[in-house]
Design a protein around this motif. Structure first.
Motif, short mmCIF file in Angstrom:
data_model
loop_
_atom_site.label_atom_id
_atom_site.label_comp_id
_atom_site.label_asym_id
_atom_site.label_seq_id
_atom_site.Cartn_x
_atom_site.Cartn_y
_atom_site.Cartn_z
N THR A 131 0.84 -1.18 0.00
CA THR A 131 0.00 0.00 0.00
C THR A 131 0.89 1.24 0.00
O THR A 131 1.70 1.42 0.91
N HIS A 132 0.75 2.05 -1.03
CA HIS A 132 1.54 3.27 -1.10
C HIS A 132 0.98 4.29 -0.11
O HIS A 132 -0.19 4.65 -0.17
N HIS A 133 1.83 4.71 0.79
CA HIS A 133 1.47 5.71 1.80
C HIS A 133 2.11 7.04 1.43
O HIS A 133 3.18 7.08 0.81
N HIS A 134 1.48 8.13 1.83
CA HIS A 134 2.01 9.45 1.50
C HIS A 134 1.74 10.41 2.65
O HIS A 134 0.84 10.19 3.48
N ARG A 135 2.54 11.46 2.72
CA ARG A 135 2.32 12.51 3.70
C ARG A 135 2.99 13.80 3.24
O ARG A 135 4.04 13.77 2.57
N PRO A 136 2.40 14.96 3.57
CA PRO A 136 3.08 16.23 3.31
C PRO A 136 4.20 16.43 4.32
O PRO A 136 4.21 15.83 5.40
N LEU A 137 5.13 17.30 3.97
CA LEU A 137 6.31 17.50 4.82
C LEU A 137 6.32 18.88 5.49
O LEU A 137 7.36 19.32 5.98
N GLY A 138 5.16 19.53 5.55
CA GLY A 138 5.13 20.85 6.14
C GLY A 138 5.45 20.86 7.62
O GLY A 138 6.18 21.73 8.11
N GLU A 139 4.93 19.90 8.37
CA GLU A 139 5.19 19.82 9.81
C GLU A 139 5.67 18.42 10.14
O GLU A 139 5.06 17.43 9.74
N LEU A 140 6.76 18.34 10.87
CA LEU A 140 7.34 17.06 11.25
C LEU A 140 7.71 17.08 12.72
O LEU A 140 8.19 18.10 13.24
N GLU A 141 7.50 15.95 13.37
CA GLU A 141 7.95 15.83 14.76
C GLU A 141 9.47 15.88 14.83
O GLU A 141 10.17 15.50 13.89
N ILE A 142 9.98 16.33 15.95
CA ILE A 142 11.42 16.29 16.18
C ILE A 142 11.78 14.90 16.67
O ILE A 142 11.22 14.42 17.67
N PRO A 143 12.67 14.19 15.97
CA PRO A 143 13.00 12.82 16.39
C PRO A 143 13.68 12.79 17.75
O PRO A 143 14.51 13.66 18.06
N ALA A 144 13.33 11.79 18.55
CA ALA A 144 13.91 11.64 19.89
C ALA A 144 14.47 10.24 20.03
O ALA A 144 13.91 9.27 19.51
N LEU A 145 15.59 10.12 20.75
CA LEU A 145 16.27 8.85 20.93
C LEU A 145 16.54 8.58 22.40
O LEU A 145 16.75 9.51 23.18
N PRO A 146 16.58 7.30 22.79
CA PRO A 146 17.03 6.96 24.15
C PRO A 146 18.51 7.30 24.31
O PRO A 146 19.24 7.49 23.33
N ALA A 147 18.96 7.35 25.54
CA ALA A 147 20.38 7.59 25.81
C ALA A 147 21.23 6.49 25.20
O ALA A 147 20.83 5.32 25.16
N GLY A 148 22.38 6.86 24.70
CA GLY A 148 23.31 5.88 24.13
C GLY A 148 23.21 5.74 22.63
O GLY A 148 23.95 4.94 22.03
N PHE A 149 22.31 6.49 21.99
CA PHE A 149 22.14 6.42 20.53
C PHE A 149 22.25 7.82 19.94
O PHE A 149 21.88 8.81 20.56
#
Length: 288
Positions: free
Chosen positions: A126-144
């Motif tokens: 299934t082809h999925h799509h999304r606009p790129l106007g607003e994006l969450e800020i990626p978050a990582l656990p400690a050590g990465f």
């Protein structure tokens, strides 16, 4: 009008340029699909291009043992029959398969006219799509750490890909990944990884940018099994999407499995803002 084999890097670029010219959200192929799939593993089939006045208006890729990929200009639907005839001449297999996107009516009608029937039990994407106007800020656990790869990191990048795909099997080699990195339109700033403190790449996301259509593709994505369920795959995808936006993309697509046998990837992409669009369909023909 003439057809000819497609064997060179220039021929692949011509296939990509035609794909780019015709691309929309209802297209099966993106230029990044071709760059990845034609370079990551050794070619196991043959390719043909149809040209009219020097312009590619159709192409077919026959993969062993008997699977056809094709793009045909909707303004030249008659060529789909020629591509199918060429495909059938490339293999002696009794079962022939071709996957298209459901909105590609000029292809589905040619397939049924040639004796192919839709296999409704086959896996689909299934082809999925999304606009790129607003994006969450990626978050990582400690050590990465999140970062894009460097030009000299084909060995480590290949290892990260293989670790993520070990349970499914992958034939990608270092030489194959280097070919991907050397291919148009690959960019290191769109190839993102989550790096562990010891230097291991534990999650990866490769983005491809079609500048003409301002459309990005995510392909492929992976996370090593031991590091799943920590948000790493979401973070690395968001980083790749952010890089696409910074490069000038206004929308992105990703094409995960859509059938019930493999639901995890689609759920991941939907959790970061992708919405499902058209799905693929597989057509099969049985020869005597």
């Amino acid at each position: 009008m003439r057809s000819r084999p497609g064997t060179t890097v220039a021929d692949l670029r011509a296939m990509q340029e035609m794909t780019q010219r015709l691309w929309s959200l209802e297209s099966r192929w993106h230029i990044g699909d071709l760059a990845w799939q034609r370079n990551a593993v050794p070619d196991t089939g043959s390719t043909a291009l149809w040209e009219d006045d020097g312009n590619v208006v159709a192409w077919g890729w026959s993969e062993l043992p008997a699977h056809l990929s094709l793009v045909v200009d909707p303004g030249r639907p008659d060529l789909a029959a020629e591509v199918l005839a060429w495909f059938e001449s490339t293999t002696s297999a009794r079962e022939l398969n071709c996957m298209v996107l459901e909105p590609e009516a000029h292809l589905t009608s040619s397939l049924t006219d040639a004796g192919y029937q839709e296999d409704q039990a086959a896996p689909f994407f299934t082809h999925h799509h999304r606009p790129l106007g607003e994006l969450e800020i990626p978050a990582l656990p400690a050590g990465f750490t999140l970062r894009h790869v460097r030009p000299d990191e084909a060995v480590r990048r290949t290892a990260g890909h293989l670790a993520a795909w070990a349970e499914f099997g992958s034939n990608v080699s270092v030489a194959g990944y280097q070919s991907v990195m050397d291919a148009w339109p690959y960019r290191v700033d769109l190839d993102w990884v989550v790096e562990k403190e010891d230097g291991e790449f534990v999650a990866t996301s490769l983005a491809w940018f079609d500048e003409r259509n301002k459309a990005g593709l995510i392909e492929p994505v992976g996370c090593a099994p031991a590091y799943r369920r920590q948000g790493l795959a979401s973070a690395v995808n968001l980083a790749a999407l952010t890089a696409l936006r910074e490069a000038g993309a206004t929308q992105a697509i990703v094409c995960p499995r859509g059938d019930d046998a493999y639901p995890v990837a689609a759920k991941l992409y939907q959790s970061i803002g992708f919405r499902p669009g058209p799905r693929t369909a597989t057509y099969t023909k049985h020869r005597a």
